[in-house]
Design a protein around this motif. Structure first.
Motif, PDB file in Angstrom:
ATOM      1  N   VAL A  88      29.479  15.964  18.287  1.00 48.52           N
ATOM      2  CA  VAL A  88      29.889  15.901  19.693  1.00 48.52           C
ATOM      3  C   VAL A  88      30.224  17.317  20.149  1.00 48.52           C
ATOM      4  N   VAL A  89      29.999  17.566  21.430  1.00 46.96           N
ATOM      5  CA  VAL A  89      30.379  18.840  22.064  1.00 46.96           C
ATOM      6  C   VAL A  89      31.057  18.503  23.392  1.00 46.96           C
ATOM      7  N   GLY A  90      31.876  19.430  23.886  1.00 40.96           N
ATOM      8  CA  GLY A  90      32.565  19.189  25.157  1.00 40.96           C
ATOM      9  C   GLY A  90      31.623  19.234  26.345  1.00 40.96           C
ATOM     10  N   GLY A  91      30.416  19.732  26.137  1.00 39.57           N
ATOM     11  CA  GLY A  91      29.373  19.859  27.149  1.00 39.57           C
ATOM     12  C   GLY A  91      28.306  20.770  26.592  1.00 39.57           C
ATOM     13  N   GLY A  92      27.191  20.900  27.302  1.00 41.43           N
ATOM     14  CA  GLY A  92      26.178  21.862  26.896  1.00 41.43           C
ATOM     15  C   GLY A  92      25.184  21.372  25.867  1.00 41.43           C
ATOM     16  N   GLY A  93      25.208  20.066  25.540  1.00 39.70           N
ATOM     17  CA  GLY A  93      24.307  19.562  24.509  1.00 39.70           C
ATOM     18  C   GLY A  93      22.859  19.453  24.960  1.00 39.70           C
ATOM     19  N   GLN A  94      22.634  19.330  26.279  1.00 41.92           N
ATOM     20  CA  GLN A  94      21.270  19.113  26.785  1.00 41.92           C
ATOM     21  C   GLN A  94      20.612  20.470  27.032  1.00 41.92           C
ATOM     22  N   SER A  95      20.266  21.097  25.946  1.00 38.34           N
ATOM     23  CA  SER A  95      19.839  22.491  25.947  1.00 38.34           C
ATOM     24  C   SER A  95      19.062  22.726  24.657  1.00 38.34           C
ATOM     25  N   THR A  96      18.244  23.779  24.632  1.00 39.52           N
ATOM     26  CA  THR A  96      17.529  24.038  23.376  1.00 39.52           C
ATOM     27  C   THR A  96      18.453  24.582  22.290  1.00 39.52           C
ATOM     28  N   HIS A  97      19.603  25.135  22.684  1.00 37.72           N
ATOM     29  CA  HIS A  97      20.564  25.648  21.710  1.00 37.72           C
ATOM     30  C   HIS A  97      21.974  25.361  22.215  1.00 37.72           C
TER      31      HIS A  97
END
Ligand SMILES: NC(=O)c1ccc[n+]([C@@H]2O[C@H](COP(=O)([O-])OP(=O)(O)OC[C@H]3O[C@@H](n4cnc5c(N)ncnc54)[C@H](OP(=O)(O)O)[C@@H]3O)[C@@H](O)[C@H]2O)c1
Length: 322
Positions: A89-98
């Protein structure tokens, strides 16, 4: 030299793909080359300006969960993680190539598990595990009701509760996915209109809100616990407080996203300790409803919002699977 990152970016309520400089992982963090990322209700709320990311998370890149390969690490991170297939899990930013991920939030992905399933594991299973085990203190033999059971969190919760030896009633809006829920370990699958007929209930994982909660509270046995995790049907409920007193009921709830790094690490390690072997053995799984390429992100969000899903909607970032 790492390539620029390609990210989903929220711009005035629209979803765009933008190139950004590659982030550098700080102390204790890793950089993950993302292969698959789950879509969640929080992303749709963030797009509408209703769910700002917590401090430290990218301000305009959605995505609460991801799976990929560790390609760089900051100071103090165990080199054992280099090149590993992981999810988190991440607080945001997961929909990205990195994406940058705290090393203590990493979960190794079992060898047989494909990227779509891995990309949809972390948010659903960590949320469900924390709610059922840490908060509801679900015990073997108890009867637990999971509302919104055909969704990502619900389908995870049915499996986790079943594995704990609980008797699971899976509640949905329609009968469409009852066979699948029974095959995941539910003892009973019913629609929201049939909740009045349930036998006494020890615990409720509430993923829908008042549309279900108001019907299930009268079914709670003495000492019953309700954990509110989702409120898709509204934020205000009418509850007979005489029943809360007479039956000594507990009503609690939580969100995962905004919790401190250390707390998320605890949730991750408890869930991993409890579930990883079963995941590795194929005894639990992530149902995947549909998958989309990164440049089809608007379609992925539409698919997520459409009623009738079973399990997760996944974004494939386009990074080469290994
Ligand atoms: N607190 C936290 O930390 C946390 C973490 C993750 C998720 N959540 C929340 O938990 C909820 C479930 O997440 P998810 O990822 O499992 O979402 P999901 O995959 O979209 O599943 C939601 C399920 O709830 C059902 N549902 C929605 N509105 C309903 C209503 N008014 N009446 C009856 N059923 C309804 C849906 O049925 P249909 O398909 O028939 O619409 C669907 O099966 C969401 O509200 C989400 O925001 C909270």
């Amino acid at each position: 030299m790492l390539p620029d990152v390609r990210s989903v970016v929220i711009e005035d309520g629209n979803l765009a793909l933008r190139e950004r400089p590659t982030p550098t992982p700080g102390p204790g963090d890793v950089l993950v080359e993302v292969v698959a990322a789950g879509v969640n209700a929080a992303d749709l709320l963030q797009r509408r300006g209703l769910y700002p990311p917590p401090p430290g998370a990218p301000a305009d890149v959605p995505g609460l969960e991801l799976a990929g390969v560790v390609v760089a690490r900051g100071d103090g991170v165990d080199p054992e993680w280099d090149g590993r297939r992981v999810c988190a899990v991440v607080g945001g930013g997961g929909q990205s190539t990195h994406a940058v991920v705290a090393a203590e939030h990493l979960i190794p992905v079992p060898a047989h598990v494909d990227w779509d399933e891995a990309g949809g594991f972390a948010e659903a299973f960590l949320t469900a595990h924390d709610a059922l085990v840490a908060q509801a203190r679900l015990a073997p033999g108890e009867h637990v009701v999971v509302s919104g059971a055909a969704g990502g969190v619900g389908s995870a919760a049915v499996q986790i509760a079943h594995r704990r030896g609980a008797r699971v009633s899976a509640v949905t809006r329609t009968r469409d996915h009852h066979d699948e829920l029974l095959s995941l370990g539910a003892e009973r699958a019913l629609t929201i209109d049939e909740v009045d007929d349930l036998p006494p209930v020890d615990a409720v994982l509430e993923l829908v809100g008042p549309a279900h909660l108001e019907r299930v509270v009268p079914r709670l046995a003495p000492g019953g616990r309700v954990v509110v995790i989702g409120i898709g049907s509204g934020a205000e409920a009418r509850i007979d407080l005489r029943r809360v007193m007479a039956q000594r009921l507990t009503l609690t709830g939580s969100t995962l996203r905004a919790r401190a790094r250390e707390e998320k690490a605890d949730v991750t390690s408890r869930a991993t300790a409890d579930l990883w072997e079963a995941w590795d053995a194929g005894a639990i799984r992530v149902p995947v409803q549909s998958r989309f390429a990164l440049d089809e992100v608007a379609g992925a969000y539409e698919a997520f919002a459409r009623p009738g899903k079973f399990g997760k909607v996944i974004l494939r970032t386009g990074a080469a699977p290994r």
